[in-house]
Design a protein around this motif. Structure first.
Motif, PDB file in Angstrom:
ATOM      1  N   ASP A 172       5.407 -28.113   6.491  1.00 48.83           N
ATOM      2  CA  ASP A 172       6.838 -28.211   6.225  1.00 48.83           C
ATOM      3  C   ASP A 172       7.473 -29.403   6.917  1.00 48.83           C
ATOM      4  O   ASP A 172       8.612 -29.757   6.627  1.00 48.83           O
ATOM      5  CB  ASP A 172       7.564 -26.962   6.776  1.00 48.83           C
ATOM      6  CG  ASP A 172       7.168 -25.722   6.018  1.00 48.83           C
ATOM      7  OD1 ASP A 172       6.845 -25.863   4.830  1.00 48.83           O
ATOM      8  OD2 ASP A 172       7.172 -24.632   6.608  1.00 48.83           O
ATOM      9  N   THR A 328      11.919 -29.701  -4.725  1.00 50.21           N
ATOM     10  CA  THR A 328      12.841 -28.744  -4.113  1.00 50.21           C
ATOM     11  C   THR A 328      13.531 -29.303  -2.871  1.00 50.21           C
ATOM     12  O   THR A 328      14.527 -28.755  -2.417  1.00 50.21           O
ATOM     13  CB  THR A 328      12.081 -27.468  -3.697  1.00 50.21           C
ATOM     14  OG1 THR A 328      10.989 -27.842  -2.853  1.00 50.21           O
ATOM     15  CG2 THR A 328      11.573 -26.726  -4.909  1.00 50.21           C
ATOM     16  N   ARG A 350       9.452 -33.585  -2.267  1.00 52.48           N
ATOM     17  CA  ARG A 350       8.858 -32.355  -1.756  1.00 52.48           C
ATOM     18  C   ARG A 350       8.976 -31.238  -2.787  1.00 52.48           C
ATOM     19  O   ARG A 350       9.998 -31.107  -3.455  1.00 52.48           O
ATOM     20  CB  ARG A 350       9.537 -31.938  -0.449  1.00 52.48           C
ATOM     21  CG  ARG A 350       8.946 -30.676   0.161  1.00 52.48           C
ATOM     22  CD  ARG A 350       9.499 -30.387   1.534  1.00 52.48           C
ATOM     23  NE  ARG A 350       8.965 -31.250   2.580  1.00 52.48           N
ATOM     24  CZ  ARG A 350       7.789 -31.044   3.200  1.00 52.48           C
ATOM     25  NH1 ARG A 350       7.027 -30.021   2.858  1.00 52.48           N
ATOM     26  NH2 ARG A 350       7.386 -31.859   4.140  1.00 52.48           N
ATOM     27  N   TYR A 351       7.893 -30.478  -2.897  1.00 52.51           N
ATOM     28  CA  TYR A 351       7.860 -29.363  -3.846  1.00 52.51           C
ATOM     29  C   TYR A 351       7.339 -28.134  -3.120  1.00 52.51           C
ATOM     30  O   TYR A 351       6.270 -28.142  -2.543  1.00 52.51           O
ATOM     31  CB  TYR A 351       6.970 -29.714  -5.046  1.00 52.51           C
ATOM     32  CG  TYR A 351       5.689 -30.416  -4.687  1.00 52.51           C
ATOM     33  CD1 TYR A 351       4.537 -29.697  -4.428  1.00 52.51           C
ATOM     34  CD2 TYR A 351       5.633 -31.814  -4.589  1.00 52.51           C
ATOM     35  CE1 TYR A 351       3.363 -30.334  -4.087  1.00 52.51           C
ATOM     36  CE2 TYR A 351       4.468 -32.461  -4.232  1.00 52.51           C
ATOM     37  CZ  TYR A 351       3.336 -31.722  -3.981  1.00 52.51           C
ATOM     38  OH  TYR A 351       2.172 -32.350  -3.610  1.00 52.51           O
ATOM     39  N   ASP A 352       8.133 -27.091  -3.125  1.00 54.71           N
ATOM     40  CA  ASP A 352       7.766 -25.900  -2.356  1.00 54.71           C
ATOM     41  C   ASP A 352       7.025 -24.857  -3.169  1.00 54.71           C
ATOM     42  O   ASP A 352       6.345 -24.009  -2.614  1.00 54.71           O
ATOM     43  CB  ASP A 352       9.032 -25.247  -1.769  1.00 54.71           C
ATOM     44  CG  ASP A 352       9.545 -26.021  -0.569  1.00 54.71           C
ATOM     45  OD1 ASP A 352       8.713 -26.609   0.142  1.00 54.71           O
ATOM     46  OD2 ASP A 352      10.768 -26.057  -0.362  1.00 54.71           O
ATOM     47  N   ASN A 353       7.156 -24.924  -4.481  1.00 60.40           N
ATOM     48  CA  ASN A 353       6.649 -23.799  -5.271  1.00 60.40           C
ATOM     49  C   ASN A 353       5.513 -24.143  -6.224  1.00 60.40           C
ATOM     50  O   ASN A 353       5.115 -23.316  -7.021  1.00 60.40           O
ATOM     51  CB  ASN A 353       7.794 -23.189  -6.086  1.00 60.40           C
ATOM     52  CG  ASN A 353       8.942 -22.777  -5.184  1.00 60.40           C
ATOM     53  OD1 ASN A 353       8.713 -22.236  -4.112  1.00 60.40           O
ATOM     54  ND2 ASN A 353      10.154 -23.072  -5.615  1.00 60.40           N
ATOM     55  N   ASN A 362       4.090 -19.996  -0.900  1.00 58.80           N
ATOM     56  CA  ASN A 362       4.427 -20.402   0.465  1.00 58.80           C
ATOM     57  C   ASN A 362       3.605 -21.564   0.985  1.00 58.80           C
ATOM     58  O   ASN A 362       3.289 -21.622   2.160  1.00 58.80           O
ATOM     59  CB  ASN A 362       4.288 -19.213   1.429  1.00 58.80           C
ATOM     60  CG  ASN A 362       5.126 -18.044   0.977  1.00 58.80           C
ATOM     61  OD1 ASN A 362       6.250 -18.230   0.500  1.00 58.80           O
ATOM     62  ND2 ASN A 362       4.577 -16.848   1.078  1.00 58.80           N
ATOM     63  N   SER A 364       4.060 -25.489   1.100  1.00 58.33           N
ATOM     64  CA  SER A 364       4.948 -26.597   0.776  1.00 58.33           C
ATOM     65  C   SER A 364       4.148 -27.891   0.676  1.00 58.33           C
ATOM     66  O   SER A 364       3.190 -28.094   1.423  1.00 58.33           O
ATOM     67  CB  SER A 364       6.030 -26.723   1.847  1.00 58.33           C
ATOM     68  OG  SER A 364       6.948 -27.719   1.469  1.00 58.33           O
TER      69      SER A 364
END
Length: 490
Positions: A172, A328, A350-353, A362, A364
């Motif tokens: 993260d 995201t 950034r892409y979290d999903n 969960n 990232s």
RNA sequence: GUGGUUUUAGCUCAGUUGGUUAGAGCACCUGAUUGUGGUUCAGGGGGUCGUGGGUUCGAGCCCCAUAUUCCACCCCA
């Protein structure tokens, strides 16, 4: 048999020796920086299952996927559908069981199961999920491969082009954003390209949408707002109105020049990133936009960690909305500031999903991409390639001769040169008529700097008549001296 | 996906209101020059005019379709 006229498929190109040389120069520059920052290589197949690709790039992206026709009897399933046997038709636009009622999109489900990859990020996410048990997180990988899009070609836009990606998944930390920006800085500085990095954060965009009470149709709203610098305040207002975004609850804000403040005003009134973000934050606090404030603090942190030399190329653009629907958090875009190419030469975010879609939530990820072909176009237009890569051939010496005997005389020297690491070649054919003129023509065409001419007299004296093709100077020297002439450091 | 544009020799391009055998520059080949290129001079080869139809006595030129190039929009690297 009738001859057919050779042609390239639409939007594709051949790369001759000179182009390949220059493309490799760019690739090598990028790769060495990737490695220096600790990224590891990955390659994935050109084709993926359509299920992997579809739905990741929005509706527009789905349209641009190159679909591969099933092999074998690809009409089989369609015929079965027609005969209404075992196929579940409930999710299809046509549930009549009649082929003629299917549109192309629905029919393609029957005849195509694979597609060419559209980018490198989604195949990477697929790889990470499939190999999650073997991967040590955070996982830093780079990937340099072609991708395909069924787009209409135009300036800087091809149907086959290369992307050079670096991504970190399983972390993260905003340190990753900082490092990726540093990679951009290092690569473009090395290549000599004038550039700027536009940064934003998806959460800021969401905060803005909340501010204008338009978050119910977020992406639609943002795409219009993003055009502010292109079509101006009036244009944006008109498009928002046409799209039905303007209502009683937000008319007052949108109607006011406050919208203009965001783009036209904010950079002038607030000269530093810090003051811009502060102003933005106070707007979000007025509205209790938690997500907006979150985006501001993320960007603040990134800017705080960035070193000075790098930071001068960064520009905050609070309406920057990159199309890929999976971002995201941070959003990055690179544009060349010289030359005629206006579209971006790189981008990321950034892409979290993304891995969540494949069943690994969960995790990232954040990544950047270099557009090799557009970088090439910029460098070509601005003449930024060094002379050393402008040569098609890397050969330093061409051995020229008159007959079989003198050609054979060249061979041991040729080997000695090659063993010393010098690229050299011997003209393969024996030419009866004007042999030296022909061979020098060859050397000139390939930009070979030296010709080592071997005739009867040279052979007897165990030397070569070495000609510098730039200056025309000639000297009679032996093999060892020839090596020293070309590379004095050996 | 929408709109416009391009296509004639290996390359870059001329080609008049539809009218003999379609041109130029560069490149290539030959010779002046049988051991020396990038300069000069002389000569030479090379085109089903993107493709398929149509109009016409006659089409590179006009009409239709299609492919392709480039450009803008959409979207994107």
């Amino acid at each position: 048999m009738a001859t057919q006229k050779p042609a390239l498929a639409k939007g594709t190109r051949d790369f001759g020796p000179k182009e390949v040389q220059k493309r490799k120069y760019i690739l090598n520059s990028i790769e060495s920086v990737f490695k220096k920052f600790g990224f590891m290589p990955l390659e994935t197949p050109a084709m993926e299952n359509l299920a992997t690709l579809e739905g990741k790039y929005g509706d527009e992206g789905d349209k641009l996927l190159f679909r591969i026709l099933n092999s074998g009897d690809y009409l089989k399933d369609l015929k079965e559908f027609q005969n209404n046997t075992s196929i579940d038709t409930t999710n299809l636009p046509s549930s009549t069981g009649n082929v003629s009622d299917l549109d192309s999109k629905a029919a393609s489900k029957f005849i195509s199961e694979k597609g060419l990859r559209y980018d490198l990020t989604v195949p990477f996410a697929r790889y990470v999920v499939m190999n999650r048990n073997d991967i040590t997180f955070p996982f830093k990988r780079y990937q340099m491969q072609p991708v395909w899009r069924a787009d209409r070609p135009q300036k800087g836009r091809y149907r086959e082009f290369w992307q050079c990606d670096a991504d970190v998944v399983g972390s993260d930390s905003l340190i990753n954003e900082v490092e990726l920006i540093q990679i951009y800085y290092e690569v473009f500085t090395t290549l000599g390209i004038d550039f700027k990095i536009r940064v934003n954060n998806r959460k800021i965009l969401e905060g803005i949408a909340e501010y204008f009470n338009c978050n119910h149709r977020f992406s639609e709203f943002i795409i219009i707002i993003d055009k502010l610098d292109k079509i101006g305040y009036e244009g944006v207002f008109k498009e928002l109105n046409d799209a039905g975004f303007i209502n009683d609850s937000n008319r007052a804000i949108l109607d006011s020049p406050e919208l203009g403040l965001f783009k036209e005003g904010i950079q002038q009134i607030y000269p530093t990133f810090e003051s811009q973000l502060k102003r933005l934050n106070s707007l979000f606090e007025d509205r209790n936009s938690e997500i907006g404030s979150h985006g501001v603090s993320e960007l603040e942190k990134v800017l705080k960690l960035l070193d000075k030399s790098c930071k001068q190329f960064v520009e905050l653009d609070i309406f920057l909305a990159r199309g890929l629907s999976y971002y995201t958090g941070s959003i990055l875009e690179i544009v060349a500031t010289k030359g005629t190419l206006k579209s971006s030469i790189g981008g990321g975010g950034r892409y979290d999903n993304l891995t969540g879609i494949f069943g690994l939530p969960n995790v990232s990820g954040v990544g950047i991409s270099f557009g090799l072909d557009r970088i090439y176009d910029v460098m070509e237009e601005l003449n930024l390639f060094p002379n050393t890569v402008n040569r098609a051939s890397s050969t330093q010496v061409l051995f020229c001769h008159f007959d079989e005997a003198t050609q054979e005389y060249c061979l041991p020297a040729l080997k000695v040169l090659r063993d010393a690491g010098i690229a050299a070649e011997v003209y393969p054919d024996v030419i009866r008529k004007k042999p030296i003129a022909k061979q020098l023509d060859y050397a000139n065409a390939l930009n070979i700097p030296y010709a080592a001419i071997a005739g009867e007299t040279e052979m007897q004296q165990h030397v070569f008549n070495v000609k510098n093709l730039q200056t025309g100077e000639q000297t009679l020297i032996g093999t060892e001296e020839l090596i020293r002439l070309i590379n004095p450091f050996i």
